[in-house]
Design a protein around this motif. Structure first.
Motif, short mmCIF file in Angstrom:
data_model
loop_
_atom_site.label_atom_id
_atom_site.label_comp_id
_atom_site.label_asym_id
_atom_site.label_seq_id
_atom_site.Cartn_x
_atom_site.Cartn_y
_atom_site.Cartn_z
N ASN A 78 -0.54 -19.22 -17.01
CA ASN A 78 -0.19 -17.86 -16.60
C ASN A 78 -0.13 -17.76 -15.08
OD1 ASN A 78 -0.88 -14.95 -15.81
ND2 ASN A 78 -0.39 -14.78 -17.99
N ILE A 79 1.03 -17.39 -14.55
CA ILE A 79 1.23 -17.33 -13.11
C ILE A 79 0.32 -16.29 -12.48
CG2 ILE A 79 2.89 -16.78 -11.28
CD1 ILE A 79 5.07 -17.98 -13.04
N TYR A 80 0.12 -15.17 -13.18
CA TYR A 80 -0.73 -14.12 -12.61
C TYR A 80 -2.16 -14.62 -12.43
CZ TYR A 80 -3.50 -9.90 -12.10
OH TYR A 80 -4.39 -8.96 -11.64
N THR A 142 7.03 -9.21 -3.85
CA THR A 142 8.27 -8.95 -3.11
C THR A 142 9.00 -7.72 -3.62
OG1 THR A 142 8.45 -11.34 -2.83
CG2 THR A 142 10.37 -10.06 -2.23
N THR A 143 8.78 -7.38 -4.88
CA THR A 143 9.36 -6.16 -5.45
C THR A 143 9.02 -4.94 -4.60
OG1 THR A 143 9.16 -7.10 -7.68
CG2 THR A 143 9.43 -4.70 -7.52
N THR A 210 -5.14 3.19 6.72
CA THR A 210 -4.46 4.42 6.34
C THR A 210 -2.97 4.16 6.11
OG1 THR A 210 -6.03 5.77 7.60
CG2 THR A 210 -3.94 6.80 7.01
N LEU A 211 -2.35 3.41 7.01
CA LEU A 211 -0.93 3.09 6.86
C LEU A 211 -0.67 2.28 5.59
CD1 LEU A 211 -0.03 2.13 10.55
CD2 LEU A 211 0.79 4.13 9.29
N ASN A 212 -1.62 1.41 5.23
CA ASN A 212 -1.46 0.55 4.05
C ASN A 212 -2.14 1.12 2.82
OD1 ASN A 212 -0.03 -1.24 5.60
ND2 ASN A 212 -1.65 -2.78 5.74
N GLN A 213 -2.50 2.39 2.86
CA GLN A 213 -3.25 3.00 1.76
C GLN A 213 -2.53 2.82 0.43
OE1 GLN A 213 -3.90 7.20 2.23
NE2 GLN A 213 -5.72 7.19 0.95
N GLY A 214 -3.23 2.22 -0.52
CA GLY A 214 -2.68 2.02 -1.85
C GLY A 214 -1.79 0.81 -2.00
N LEU A 215 -1.45 0.13 -0.90
CA LEU A 215 -0.51 -0.99 -0.98
C LEU A 215 -1.05 -2.12 -1.84
CD1 LEU A 215 2.09 -2.45 -0.17
CD2 LEU A 215 0.91 -3.22 1.92
N ALA A 216 -2.29 -2.53 -1.60
CA ALA A 216 -2.86 -3.65 -2.36
C ALA A 216 -2.92 -3.34 -3.85
CB ALA A 216 -4.24 -4.00 -1.82
N ILE A 219 0.53 -3.70 -5.18
CA ILE A 219 0.84 -5.12 -5.29
C ILE A 219 0.20 -5.70 -6.55
CG2 ILE A 219 0.50 -7.40 -4.25
CD1 ILE A 219 2.54 -5.83 -2.72
N GLN A 220 -1.06 -5.34 -6.78
CA GLN A 220 -1.77 -5.85 -7.95
C GLN A 220 -1.06 -5.49 -9.24
OE1 GLN A 220 -5.98 -5.24 -7.93
NE2 GLN A 220 -6.22 -5.58 -10.13
N GLU A 221 -0.55 -4.27 -9.31
CA GLU A 221 0.15 -3.84 -10.52
C GLU A 221 1.51 -4.51 -10.65
OE1 GLU A 221 -1.06 -2.06 -13.11
OE2 GLU A 221 -2.90 -2.38 -11.96
N VAL A 222 2.24 -4.61 -9.55
CA VAL A 222 3.59 -5.15 -9.65
C VAL A 222 3.60 -6.64 -9.90
CG1 VAL A 222 4.21 -5.76 -7.24
CG2 VAL A 222 5.91 -4.72 -8.74
N VAL A 223 2.61 -7.38 -9.38
CA VAL A 223 2.62 -8.83 -9.63
C VAL A 223 2.35 -9.14 -11.10
CG1 VAL A 223 2.04 -9.52 -7.27
CG2 VAL A 223 0.20 -9.15 -8.93
#
Length: 257
Positions: A78-80, A142-143, A210-216, A219-223
């Motif tokens: 599994n890649i994930y 990357t999505t 603050t600028l990256n709020q929620g980004l990680a 990413i976790q969901e999209v990967v």
């Protein structure tokens, strides 16, 4: 503080951490390499003498993507679970990252470049989201990260055509923040890091978070979705054809199965 490894060269100087991928000439990555980078980034989060990070690589290319000779990219694993849980760690760290890109940043290598806050490049560099030309699906978050940097339309164009662009075009669409002579890449990266380092480190951390709020979390969901599609597609004949064509530097002949 300095550490030298076969695959990673690392040292800390004047509040800047220097991480160099050392797998020349193409610097293909595998799970172990991404895990090692994440380990250093997490350690630098705890290091008060580190205020910014420069990520670079040794050799012709910045990172030409995943090492498809490794079993975790071609077998039923599994890649994930194997790779992307390590990739997510890159996005959960707190120090600003500057990527110095001297050559090709292709596929997953583009994903690595997009994990940085800033990208400095030269006209000789090449960028490509070449997943489609491999009969594959984009990964490494990357999505989200590509349209976040260049806009949804340009990201769609790169992803659906697998087009390769040079450093000048990358700069023109915002994929790179600075375009300099190849010989000046590290100098420019160091200048930018010093500009960041001159600000209050607690303020910089707060601003970036603050600028990256929620980004990680995104990413976790999209990967998970990316990995699911990749796990399906790597079992197809088209994927095998895409990899063989890439290795043998020929145009692929896809049959849709």
């Amino acid at each position: 503080m300095m550490n030298t490894d076969k695959q990673i060269i690392f040292f800390l100087k004047d509040y800047t951490a220097y991480i160099k991928i050392n797998r020349p000439p193409h610097n293909f990555f595998d799970t172990k390499l991404i895990s090692q980078i994440a380990d250093i980034l997490e350690e630098m989060d705890k290091e008060i003498h580190c205020r910014s990070i420069i990520l670079s690589s040794e050799g012709k290319n910045f990172c030409a993507g995943a090492d498809f000779s490794k079993s975790n990219f071609t077998s039923g694993e599994n890649i994930y679970e194997d790779l992307y849980k390590q990739a997510i760690r890159l996005f959960r760290t707190n120090k600003p990252i500057i990527a110095s890109i001297q050559g090709a940043a292709i596929g997953g290598g583009l994903g690595v470049a997009l994990s940085a806050d800033f990208r400095i490049t030269c006209k000789e560099a090449k960028f490509s989201a070449n997943f489609g030309k491999l009969g594959f699906h984009q990964g490494f978050g990357t999505t989200i990260t590509l349209p976040r940097v260049v806009g949804s339309q340009k990201a769609k164009l790169m992803l659906l055509t697998s087009k390769r662009i040079n450093g000048e075009e990358a700069y023109s669409i915002g994929l790179a923040d600075y375009l300099v002579e190849r010989s000046e890449l590290m100098n420019k990266a160091t200048i930018l890091s010093k500009e960041i380092n001159a600000s209050g480190p607690l303020g910089i951390k707060a601003i970036r978070n603050t600028l990256n709020q929620g980004l990680a979390d995104k990413i976790q969901e999209v990967v998970k979705i990316e990995a699911r599609e990749q796990n399906i597609l790597r079992k197809t004949s088209d994927f095998q054809e895409g990899i063989d064509a890439s290795v043998n530097r020929r145009d692929p002949i896809f049959k849709g199965n």
